[in-house]
Design a protein around this motif. Structure first.
Motif, mmCIF file in Angstrom:
data_model
loop_
_atom_site.group_PDB
_atom_site.id
_atom_site.type_symbol
_atom_site.label_atom_id
_atom_site.label_comp_id
_atom_site.label_asym_id
_atom_site.label_seq_id
_atom_site.Cartn_x
_atom_site.Cartn_y
_atom_site.Cartn_z
ATOM 1 N N ARG B 490 40.716 26.515 37.289
ATOM 2 C CA ARG B 490 39.890 27.716 37.243
ATOM 3 C C ARG B 490 40.013 28.434 38.568
ATOM 4 N NH1 ARG B 490 33.318 28.492 37.142
ATOM 5 N NH2 ARG B 490 33.620 28.213 39.397
ATOM 6 N N MET B 491 40.258 29.727 38.495
ATOM 7 C CA MET B 491 40.300 30.558 39.701
ATOM 8 C C MET B 491 39.385 31.758 39.487
ATOM 9 S SD MET B 491 43.530 32.528 41.463
ATOM 10 C CE MET B 491 43.268 34.110 40.685
ATOM 11 N N THR B 492 38.603 32.107 40.486
ATOM 12 C CA THR B 492 37.814 33.328 40.352
ATOM 13 C C THR B 492 38.723 34.537 40.605
ATOM 14 O OG1 THR B 492 37.182 33.661 42.661
ATOM 15 C CG2 THR B 492 35.865 32.106 41.394
ATOM 16 N N ILE B 493 38.329 35.665 40.049
ATOM 17 C CA ILE B 493 39.066 36.904 40.328
ATOM 18 C C ILE B 493 38.316 37.710 41.383
ATOM 19 C CG2 ILE B 493 40.134 36.976 38.039
ATOM 20 C CD1 ILE B 493 37.983 39.134 37.311
ATOM 21 N N LEU B 494 37.528 37.042 42.210
ATOM 22 C CA LEU B 494 36.651 37.752 43.143
ATOM 23 C C LEU B 494 37.289 38.192 44.470
ATOM 24 C CD1 LEU B 494 33.362 35.708 42.627
ATOM 25 C CD2 LEU B 494 33.816 38.037 41.864
ATOM 26 N N PRO B 495 38.369 37.558 44.950
ATOM 27 C CA PRO B 495 38.901 38.053 46.231
ATOM 28 C C PRO B 495 39.241 39.546 46.139
ATOM 29 C CG PRO B 495 39.922 35.947 45.672
ATOM 30 C CD PRO B 495 39.125 36.394 44.463
ATOM 31 N N PRO B 496 39.134 40.276 47.251
ATOM 32 C CA PRO B 496 39.489 41.699 47.241
ATOM 33 C C PRO B 496 40.914 41.886 46.700
ATOM 34 C CG PRO B 496 38.529 41.069 49.353
ATOM 35 C CD PRO B 496 38.691 39.816 48.569
ATOM 36 N N THR B 497 41.154 43.004 46.029
ATOM 37 C CA THR B 497 42.394 43.195 45.271
ATOM 38 C C THR B 497 43.653 42.812 46.060
ATOM 39 O OG1 THR B 497 41.266 45.003 44.168
ATOM 40 C CG2 THR B 497 43.632 44.836 43.802
ATOM 41 N N GLU B 498 43.777 43.324 47.283
ATOM 42 C CA GLU B 498 45.017 43.070 48.029
ATOM 43 C C GLU B 498 45.152 41.585 48.357
ATOM 44 O OE1 GLU B 498 47.493 45.126 48.147
ATOM 45 O OE2 GLU B 498 46.102 46.342 46.954
ATOM 46 N N LYS B 499 44.018 40.954 48.681
ATOM 47 C CA LYS B 499 44.055 39.524 48.973
ATOM 48 C C LYS B 499 44.340 38.729 47.693
ATOM 49 C CE LYS B 499 41.320 37.436 52.188
ATOM 50 N NZ LYS B 499 40.073 36.936 52.780
ATOM 51 N N LEU B 500 43.775 39.189 46.600
ATOM 52 C CA LEU B 500 44.003 38.501 45.321
ATOM 53 C C LEU B 500 45.494 38.499 44.983
ATOM 54 C CD1 LEU B 500 42.774 37.149 42.764
ATOM 55 C CD2 LEU B 500 42.793 39.430 41.718
ATOM 56 N N LYS B 501 46.145 39.636 45.222
ATOM 57 C CA LYS B 501 47.587 39.712 44.917
ATOM 58 C C LYS B 501 48.356 38.668 45.720
ATOM 59 C CE LYS B 501 47.776 44.589 43.585
ATOM 60 N NZ LYS B 501 48.092 45.936 44.078
ATOM 61 N N ILE B 502 47.996 38.554 46.993
ATOM 62 C CA ILE B 502 48.671 37.567 47.847
ATOM 63 C C ILE B 502 48.387 36.156 47.320
ATOM 64 C CG2 ILE B 502 48.751 36.611 50.191
ATOM 65 C CD1 ILE B 502 47.969 39.491 51.146
ATOM 66 N N VAL B 503 47.136 35.916 46.973
ATOM 67 C CA VAL B 503 46.756 34.601 46.441
ATOM 68 C C VAL B 503 47.571 34.287 45.193
ATOM 69 C CG1 VAL B 503 44.881 33.336 45.291
ATOM 70 C CG2 VAL B 503 44.429 34.587 47.405
#
Lengths: 519, 519
Positions: B490-503
Motif C-alpha cells: 500500500r502506498m499513499t498518493i499524498l506526497p506533493p506531485t513532483e515528489k510523488l513522480k520521483i517516488v
C-alpha cells in the motif's frame, strides 16, 4: 399481522437487542435504578419538567452516577422552574463553572492552530517559542498530523523532566511516558492489559469505596472482578492497610486479585494521603504482589494546612531499591484538573514503572490501534509541564492566574467544610484536596422508607428533590458507593465563591426542610 | 543467587508478564512476524541503521502493518543513509506530507482557543460567527469544558443537516449522531456493543480482505471472530455478493455472524462502490440478518471519472420502507481525510439507523464513561459539515483551497496508476478514491524462498529493501491481508506531485532491480 409480515418479510426482530448485545456493557454502572416516576407529589410545573427530564434519562437506563455526572444537563428551553438556573455542582468541570482559561496556555494553542499568528506582535515571545517548538515536533509542522502513538517525543521528554523536578530529581524515562486522551483513556488501557483468566482465576482489581465510577464502569466492561476496600470516613477518608488486607483476603476466595487502584488526592472524598500511608500501601502492594495504579490527577489540588502531595513514585524510590526496582506501577495525570481545568482537550499522560519490557511492547502496540491521542491535548499538556519560567515575559501573568485559581479553591474548600458542619444532620470532612466534598447526610427513616418503596436510593431521592426545588445538581453517594446504611452526596467546590456560598446556604436550608418534611 | 533473594525477598517475578496479561491484547495484529535480522547482506552503514531501527520494532513484537503505519517513523539523528530523507508513503497523514491546513478551519480554531482574537480585525466575520456559535454551545463559553458525552448538541444538528444535504433530503436525526474521537473510536465502540456469546455462538464480524488493520485489531481485542471476505482484484477490487455468501456460509459452521463491515471508498484498495453494489450489499444484510457498518471516511475522496460516492444510508432509504425501516446500520465519518486531513484533532462522528432504543441507551451510557470526545475535534467537525457559504467572505478562499487539494489528489491518483502500470511485474488498479494505491507485485521465486527461509512475508522483504535502499516507506500487503500467493504494497498518493513522480520512478527502478537480483 405486523407491517413486516404484511410485506411478506419474515419478522425476526432487530439484529441487535438488549438481550443479545455485549453483556459486559450492560453491566457498566451496575447500580442501575429501576425506571420510576420521580415527580412524586411535586406540584409545580417547573419541578415536573425537571423531573421529566430525569425520568427520560432513567428510562434510558442511566444509573444514578451517570445521570448526575452527565455533562449535558441542560433543561429544555422555555421550561418554567422554581429557580432561575441549574447549578451544576455535579461534575469537576471548572470552565463550565466560569473559571477562565489560563492566558498563556490558550495563546500557545491559538498560535499552534493558526501559525500565521506567529507574526503577530500581540503575542508574547515565550508563547511563540513554545508554539514553534511544538510545531517543529509535529509532522509537516502541523498539529493536524498524526503524532507517534505514544505521544510526541519532545513532549514526553518535557513530561519526564517535569516528573523529575516534582520528585526531587528521581529520574524519569521519556520511554516510560505514554500521552493519552485524558487520564480515563490511560486508566482503561492499563486495566485492559491486566485482565485475564476465567472463573476463580479472573483478575480482581481493588478499588476504594467511595470510588470514581470510571473504575467500576471499566471493570464491568472488561469483565474483571471489582474488589471494594472502604475508606475510613471517621479518619478523614483515610486508607488503612488492615482494611486493604481484609478486602484482599475476602477476594482471594473467588478471584485472582492483581491490581490495587488508589486515587490521591481522593475523588469523591477529597482526602490527601500522608507519606506514611503511601509507604504502607506500597509495602502492601509488594508483599501481596499487586500492580499499583496511582490516579494522581489532582496532584496540584492540595489545600489543607499540613497536607502535601507525595507522588507514589517518589515515595517508592525513597523506600530504596528493594522497592523501587520491583514494584510495578502506573501513575496517571491529566490536563482536566489542577489550575488548568481544560477538560475539553482530553490531555493526559501515564508513567509506567518496572513494567516487563515484553508487556510494554504490547502496551505500545495496543495504543497504536487508535493511532494517537489528540494533538491539541498533547500540546496543552506540554505547556502544563513546561510553564513560563521566571525570566520569561508571560511568567508574571501566568503565576498570578494560576495562584488565583488555586487560592480560590483553597478558600472554597474551607467555606464548604465550615458551612456544612453548622447544619444538624450534615457531617463534612475537611476538603484537603481535589475538587469535591462528600458530606454524610442523616436522612429521616420516613424518607428512607419512601425511597425504598419507590425502588430508589434514599440519597437519590434527596438529590432529586434538591434539584427540583433549588436547581442545584449534586451526585448521590450511592453513585460512588458508600458503607451500607450511610448516605452522602458529592458536590464540587467549583462555583465562584459568592455563588458557592448561596449554594451552601440553599442546601443547608433544604436539608432542614427535608428533615422536617419526613420527620 | 538473585539480588532479590539476597535481600531476603521472595522472588516471584513480575506481577504482569507476557504469560499472564490479557490474551486478547496479545492477539491484536495476529500476523506478528518472528523476530529476525532484516539487515541481511546490506553493506552500508545507513541501511544497517535503518534496519536496526526496524529490528528494534520487530523485537517489540510489532506486526508488519503496525511497523509501517506507525506514525513515529523517525530515524535517529545523525544517521548516515543512502538517501536524504525517508518518504513516509505508509500512512494517510496529509499534513505530514506537506498539505497545508485549510485557512478557514484554522482561523476558527484559533478564535475558539483564544477568544480575545474575536476583537481582531484580521479575522473574517464568518470565521468569528462560527467561533462565537461554537463557544456559546460550550459550557462557560470555553472549549476547555466537557461537552455532552454524545457531542455538542448544535454540532450534532449541523452534522444531521449536512447528511440530509448529502443524501438529497433524506432526514437525519441529531439524536442518532454520536461525535467521536476520530472514526476509530466510534468503530471500536460499535463493535464492542455487538460482541457476545461463547464458542460457536461467538459473534462473527465480516470484514473485507484486504482490510484496514483497525478492524482485525479491534476484533482480536474484543475476542470476536473475524470473517474474511475477499475483494475481487480483477474487477477493480469490487465486492461480489456471491463471495459474501461463501464467506458467511463458511463462518456459520463455527460462529454467529452478526455484522458486515464495508469500507467505501476502500482502504487500502481505493475502489469506489457502485450504487448497484451497495444495493446488493444492503439486500444481503437484510436477508442474512446482519448489522451493517459502513466506514465512509473517504466520502469526499472520489477521483475516477464515472465514479460517484453513494452513501449506504441514501441507498438504503431509496430502496423503500421495507429496507429503510428495518436494516440496522451505522455510518462513520472523520475529519482526518477528505480535503481537511486533520488527523491530529481526532474528530469524527457516527450516525446510527434503526437501532433498538434500548441498545441506543446502552450506547449512550457506554460513551459517557470516557466523558466526551475532544472538543477542538468537535469544533473542527462542525466547520467541515458547515463550511463557508457563497455569500460569506471566506467562501472564495475556502473553495479554492479545497478544490486545489482534491484536484491534486485526483491528478496524483491518475499518475500513480499510469506509472506503475508501465512497470513489468507491477499491476495497478485505478485509484478511484480514498488516498491509496494497492498494486500487485510479481516477486521472483528466489525472493519468496529467501523471505520464507527467514520467516518473513515476501512483500515485507520487498518493502524493507525498498526502505533501506531508497528511504521510501510503504506497507507490505501482508499487513492488510491478500489472497494466498499474491503480493502487494500500500502506498499513499499524498506526497506533493513532483515528489510523488520521483517516488514512483524510484519504486519502478527498484522493482526492476529487485526482480533482476533474485532472478
Amino acid at each position: 399481522m405486523s407491517q413486516q409480515a404484511v410485506n411478506g418479510v419474515q419478522s425476526r426482530g432487530k439484529v441487535l437487542t438488549l438481550d443479545n448485545m455485549n453483556p459486559n456493557v450492560k453491566q457498566v454502572y451496575y447500580a442501575v435504578p429501576r425506571s420510576h416516576s420521580p415527580t412524586g407529589g411535586a406540584d409545580r410545573e417547573g419541578a415536573e419538567r425537571v423531573s421529566h427530564y430525569f425520568l427520560h434519562l432513567f428510562l434510558k437506563r442511566y444509573s444514578a452516577a451517570q445521570i448526575f455526572t452527565d455533562p449535558c444537563l441542560n433543561l429544555p428551553q422555555g421550561v418554567k422552574k422554581p429557580f432561575t438556573e441549574v447549578i451544576k455542582a455535579n461534575i469537576g468541570d471548572a470552565h463550565a463553572m466560569g473559571q477562565k482559561p489560563i492566558t498563556f496556555l490558550r495563546q500557545v494553542l491559538a498560535l499552534c492552530s493558526y501559525p500565521e499568528l506567529l507574526e503577530d506582535t500581540k503575542f508574547p515571545e515565550d508563547a511563540k517559542k513554545r508554539a514553534r517548538r511544538i510545531l517543529e515536533a509535529c509532522g509537516g509542522h502541523s498539529i493536524g498530523a498524526y503524532s507517534a502513538s505514544q505521544g510526541i517525543e519532545c513532549i514526553r521528554q518535557d513530561v519526564a523532566r517535569y516528573i523529575e523536578k516534582r520528585d526531587g530529581g528521581i529520574s524519569s524515562n521519556p520511554d516510560n511516558i505514554y500521552l493519552s486522551t485524558g487520564a480515563s483513556d490511560a486508566i482503561v488501557t492499563m486495566l485492559k492489559l491486566l485482565v485475564c483468566g476465567e472463573g476463580r482465576d479472573r483478575t480482581g482489581v481493588m478499588i476504594s469505596i467511595p470510588q470514581y465510577p470510571l473504575y467500576s464502569a471499566a471493570l464491568a466492561d472488561l469483565g474483571a472482578v471489582q474488589i471494594n476496600y472502604y475508606l475510613d470516613e471517621d479518619k478523614c477518608w483515610g486508607l488503612d492497610v488492615a482494611e486493604l488486607k481484609r478486602s484482599l483476603n475476602a477476594a482471594r476466595q473467588h478471584c485472582n486479585p492483581r491490581v490495587l487502584c488508589i486515587i490521591n488526592p481522593g475523588n469523591p472524598t477529597g482526602q490527601v494521603q500522608s507519606r506514611q500511608c503511601i509507604e504502607d500501601v506500597i509495602r502492601f502492594a509488594k508483599e501481596e504482589h499487586l500492580f499499583l495504579m496511582a490516579d494522581e490527577v489532582y496532584q496540584d489540588n492540595v489545600y489543607a494546612e499540613g497536607c502535601e502531595f507525595h507522588s507514589f513514585k517518589k515515595v517508592l524510590f525513597e523506600m530504596g531499591p528493594e522497592y523501587s526496582s520491583t514494584v510495578e506501577m502506573a501513575s496517571f495525570h491529566s490536563t482536566s484538573k489542577c489550575y488548568m481545568g481544560e477538560c475539553g482537550f482530553r490531555g493526559g499522560y501515564m508513567e509506567i514503572i518496572n513494567m516487563d519490557p515484553e508487556v510494554k511492547a504490547q502496551l505500545t502496540k495496543l495504543v497504536s490501534v487508535r493511532l494517537c491521542p489528540p494533538v491539541p491535548g498533547q500540546a496543552l499538556l506540554d505547556l502544563v509541564v513546561n510553564p513560563p519560567q521566571p525570566d520569561e515575559p508571560s511568567y508574571a501573568t501566568f503565576m498570578k492566574e494560576r495562584t488565583a485559581v488555586l487560592a480560590a479553591l483553597a478558600e472554597k474548600a474551607k467555606i464548604t467544610e465550615q458551612i456544612f458542619n453548622t447544619v444538624p444532620g450534615i457531617t463534612c470532612n475537611p476538603v484537603q484536596g481535589a475538587m469535591y466534598t462528600f458530606p454524610r447526610i442523616t436522612l429521616p427513616q420516613k424518607a428512607i422508607d419512601k425511597a425504598k418503596a419507590e425502588g430508589q436510593a434514599p440519597d437519590m431521592l434527596y438529590c432529586m428533590k434538591l434539584l427540583e426545588e433549588e436547581g442545584i445538581c449534586l451526585v448521590p453517594g450511592s453513585g460512588f458507593g458508600q458503607r451500607e446504611g450511610t448516605f452522602h452526596f458529592r458536590m464540587t467546590i467549583l462555583p465562584p465563591t459568592e455563588k458557592l456560598k448561596i449554594v451552601l446556604q440553599k442546601i443547608s436550608a433544604f436539608h432542614l426542610r427535608f428533615t422536617q418534611e419526613f420527620s
